[in-house]
Write an enzyme that holds these catalytic residues in place. Structure first.
Site, short mmCIF file in Angstrom:
data_model
loop_
_atom_site.label_atom_id
_atom_site.label_comp_id
_atom_site.label_asym_id
_atom_site.label_seq_id
_atom_site.Cartn_x
_atom_site.Cartn_y
_atom_site.Cartn_z
N TYR A 114 90.09 29.05 -32.11
CA TYR A 114 91.08 30.08 -32.41
C TYR A 114 91.52 30.84 -31.16
O TYR A 114 91.98 31.97 -31.24
CB TYR A 114 90.55 31.07 -33.46
CG TYR A 114 89.87 30.42 -34.63
CD1 TYR A 114 90.51 29.43 -35.38
CD2 TYR A 114 88.56 30.77 -34.97
CE1 TYR A 114 89.87 28.82 -36.45
CE2 TYR A 114 87.92 30.17 -36.05
CZ TYR A 114 88.58 29.19 -36.77
OH TYR A 114 87.94 28.57 -37.82
N ARG A 115 91.36 30.23 -30.01
CA ARG A 115 91.70 30.84 -28.71
C ARG A 115 90.80 32.04 -28.38
O ARG A 115 91.12 32.85 -27.51
CB ARG A 115 93.17 31.27 -28.65
CG ARG A 115 94.16 30.10 -28.74
CD ARG A 115 93.94 29.13 -27.58
NE ARG A 115 94.91 28.06 -27.52
CZ ARG A 115 94.75 26.84 -28.04
NH1 ARG A 115 93.64 26.56 -28.71
NH2 ARG A 115 95.66 25.92 -27.90
#
Length: 213
Positions: free
Chosen positions: A190-191
């Site tokens: 999810y970065r």
């Protein structure tokens, strides 16, 4: 060409504060050993070297790491090249190792200083003869009319030095980059990447800080 959906998630590993070694050089060597053990990664010693010229314009290029010492990182080049001229005007440089197959990057900032002539000569002698001739044939970063001209110069030198050592070019040598800052980056889902900064304090001791992705 639409690049907006060209992405992948990073899921291989996590980087935690407890897993980090206290010495960033030791941490770098640990990650570098993992890169070599991984196998199949092209040019594992390649890193981006960023310099800034006398007019404050940044430049970057890929060079190869040739040695690690307790003091820092060593690479070789022509001192009269564009990067050499930048370093002469401003010795502050930055490095970036991108091992994206392992979802890892290491950013390093420091100061570049020339190696002595004996170190440069020793490494030059260890290079393949073709690389020695190439260094002598090329006035790195200077204009040239054609590749044919460059190859003709190489062939001329190849004939000339068939039976005697190739002389090291006067302006060819090495640099030691002494680091003052490291950042270790491990890609996250999810970065939400894991980023840790090692930075020297007033007593030259390394302080470790987690950074937001």
């Amino acid at each position: 060409m639409d690049l907006r959906d060209n992405r992948r998630d990073y899921v291989q590993a996590r980087l935690t504060r407890d897993s980090l070694l206290a010495d960033p050089m030791a941490q770098f060597k640990d990650w570098f050993a993992a890169v070599l053990e991984h196998g199949g990664l092209p040019d594992p010693t390649a890193f981006t070297l960023a310099t800034v010229d006398q007019h404050h314009r940044p430049h970057q290029r890929i060079v190869l790491l040739k040695e690690m010492t307790d003091s820092g990182f060593i690479f070789y080049t022509n001192h009269a090249s564009a990067k050499g001229q930048d370093i002469a005007a401003n010795p502050h440089v930055a490095m970036n190792f991108a091992w994206l197959e392992m979802e890892r990057q290491v950013r390093i900032e420091g100061t570049a200083t020339k190696l002595n002539a004996e170190q440069a000569e020793s490494y030059f002698r260890s290079r393949p003869i073709g690389s020695q001739l190439g260094a002598l044939a090329s006035a790195q970063s200077q204009p040239i009319a054609s590749r044919t001209e460059l190859e003709a110069k190489y062939l001329e030198l190849e004939q000339k030095y068939q039976t005697e050592p190739v002389p090291k070019p006067e302006h060819w040598g090495g640099y030691l980059i002494t680091p003052s800052r490291f950042e270790f980056w491990q890609g996250g889902r999810y970065r939400l990447h894991d980023r840790f900064e090692f930075k020297q304090d007033a007593n030259n001791e390394w302080q470790i800080t987690r950074l937001q992705p």
